[in-house]
Design a protein around this motif. Sequence first.
Motif, PDB file in Angstrom:
ATOM      1  N   MET A   1       0.846  -1.161   0.000  1.00  0.00           N
ATOM      2  CA  MET A   1       0.000   0.000   0.000  1.00  0.00           C
ATOM      3  C   MET A   1       0.893   1.226   0.000  1.00  0.00           C
ATOM      4  O   MET A   1       1.839   1.307   0.761  1.00  0.00           O
ATOM      5  CB  MET A   1      -0.892  -0.029   1.231  1.00  0.00           C
ATOM      6  N   THR A   2       0.595   2.163  -0.864  1.00  0.00           N
ATOM      7  CA  THR A   2       1.354   3.391  -0.964  1.00  0.00           C
ATOM      8  C   THR A   2       0.471   4.549  -0.560  1.00  0.00           C
ATOM      9  O   THR A   2      -0.646   4.670  -1.050  1.00  0.00           O
ATOM     10  CB  THR A   2       1.828   3.618  -2.414  1.00  0.00           C
TER      11      THR A   2
ATOM     12  N   GLU B   1      -7.824   3.885  -9.822  1.00  0.00           N
ATOM     13  CA  GLU B   1      -7.375   3.129  -8.660  1.00  0.00           C
ATOM     14  C   GLU B   1      -7.103   4.031  -7.457  1.00  0.00           C
ATOM     15  O   GLU B   1      -6.977   3.548  -6.342  1.00  0.00           O
ATOM     16  CB  GLU B   1      -6.091   2.362  -8.973  1.00  0.00           C
TER      17      GLU B   1
ATOM     18  N   GLU C   1      -4.637   7.257  -1.103  1.00  0.00           N
ATOM     19  CA  GLU C   1      -4.147   5.904  -0.896  1.00  0.00           C
ATOM     20  C   GLU C   1      -4.318   5.155  -2.213  1.00  0.00           C
ATOM     21  O   GLU C   1      -5.381   5.178  -2.814  1.00  0.00           O
ATOM     22  CB  GLU C   1      -4.959   5.212   0.194  1.00  0.00           C
TER      23      GLU C   1
ATOM     24  N   ILE D   1      -4.131   1.464  -3.830  1.00  0.00           N
ATOM     25  CA  ILE D   1      -4.062   0.045  -3.534  1.00  0.00           C
ATOM     26  C   ILE D   1      -3.781  -0.691  -4.832  1.00  0.00           C
ATOM     27  O   ILE D   1      -4.585  -0.667  -5.755  1.00  0.00           O
ATOM     28  CB  ILE D   1      -5.385  -0.453  -2.908  1.00  0.00           C
ATOM     29  N   TYR D   2      -2.618  -1.308  -4.908  1.00  0.00           N
ATOM     30  CA  TYR D   2      -2.264  -2.064  -6.100  1.00  0.00           C
ATOM     31  C   TYR D   2      -2.679  -3.519  -5.961  1.00  0.00           C
ATOM     32  O   TYR D   2      -3.102  -4.138  -6.917  1.00  0.00           O
ATOM     33  CB  TYR D   2      -0.768  -1.960  -6.387  1.00  0.00           C
ATOM     34  N   MET D   3      -2.523  -4.089  -4.795  1.00  0.00           N
ATOM     35  CA  MET D   3      -2.947  -5.460  -4.572  1.00  0.00           C
ATOM     36  C   MET D   3      -3.068  -5.679  -3.075  1.00  0.00           C
ATOM     37  O   MET D   3      -2.149  -5.433  -2.328  1.00  0.00           O
ATOM     38  CB  MET D   3      -1.945  -6.448  -5.141  1.00  0.00           C
ATOM     39  N   GLN D   4      -4.212  -6.146  -2.676  1.00  0.00           N
ATOM     40  CA  GLN D   4      -4.429  -6.457  -1.270  1.00  0.00           C
ATOM     41  C   GLN D   4      -5.186  -7.779  -1.212  1.00  0.00           C
ATOM     42  O   GLN D   4      -6.404  -7.818  -1.290  1.00  0.00           O
ATOM     43  CB  GLN D   4      -5.213  -5.338  -0.579  1.00  0.00           C
ATOM     44  N   ILE D   5      -4.436  -8.872  -1.097  1.00  0.00           N
ATOM     45  CA  ILE D   5      -5.027 -10.204  -1.091  1.00  0.00           C
ATOM     46  C   ILE D   5      -5.799 -10.396   0.206  1.00  0.00           C
ATOM     47  O   ILE D   5      -5.300 -10.104   1.286  1.00  0.00           O
ATOM     48  CB  ILE D   5      -3.935 -11.299  -1.221  1.00  0.00           C
ATOM     49  N   SER D   6      -7.017 -10.920   0.106  1.00  0.00           N
ATOM     50  CA  SER D   6      -7.832 -11.098   1.305  1.00  0.00           C
ATOM     51  C   SER D   6      -8.152 -12.552   1.604  1.00  0.00           C
ATOM     52  O   SER D   6      -8.336 -12.909   2.756  1.00  0.00           O
ATOM     53  CB  SER D   6      -9.140 -10.316   1.166  1.00  0.00           C
TER      54      SER D   6
END
Length: 193
Positions: A1-2, A21, A45, A47-52
């Motif tokens: 997260m950036t 995005e 913020e 979000i490029y990838m946030q696996i859940s």
Amino acid sequence: MTIVKGQRFQKVIASIPNIDEVQPISSKFKKSKNQNLLHTKPEYETIYMQISNIDHIVLTVKNIEKSVQFYGTVLDMTIEYFAEGRVSAKFGNQKINFHELGEEFEPKAQQPTSGSADLCFLTEAKIENAIEFVKTKGVEIIEGPVERTGATGKLVSFYFRDPDNNLIEISNLKNRSSFEAKTPASPNNDATI
């Protein structure tokens, strides 16, 4: 997260391939010390990838019928047939898709192999009840109950193998079991917990 803040915002926003995005967190207003101007300093913020979760995994098996029988009866999963003659075993919000060795669906793993998986499933049942259930199906327990560490905390687990010799671990959170789990052997500790 950036997290992108302040003056860097314009540079970073230009480097984002899809502006949709970017989601605003908040905007702050600040009066410049050197100027009598009101400046907006939004915080964003990206979000490029946030696996859940895991949606499904694929097991390559030697015989789909044997695997379906095993996962449906021993692990009490729901068997589902779907497009193009495919089959899966569903549990909770996840499923296992089965590919028969030599007849895999595309795309597939680079080197599909049967018997190479090591899977841990959480059960809502007390571990002693789960062990007895598996034994009634004629399956040999190879280890357990033992204490392990899972993704969310301490587990009490036991192990057996499926028809392809994949290692199956059945676990529940340590506080749900009345069994005394043995800790892994160490030179100074061979006591139970």
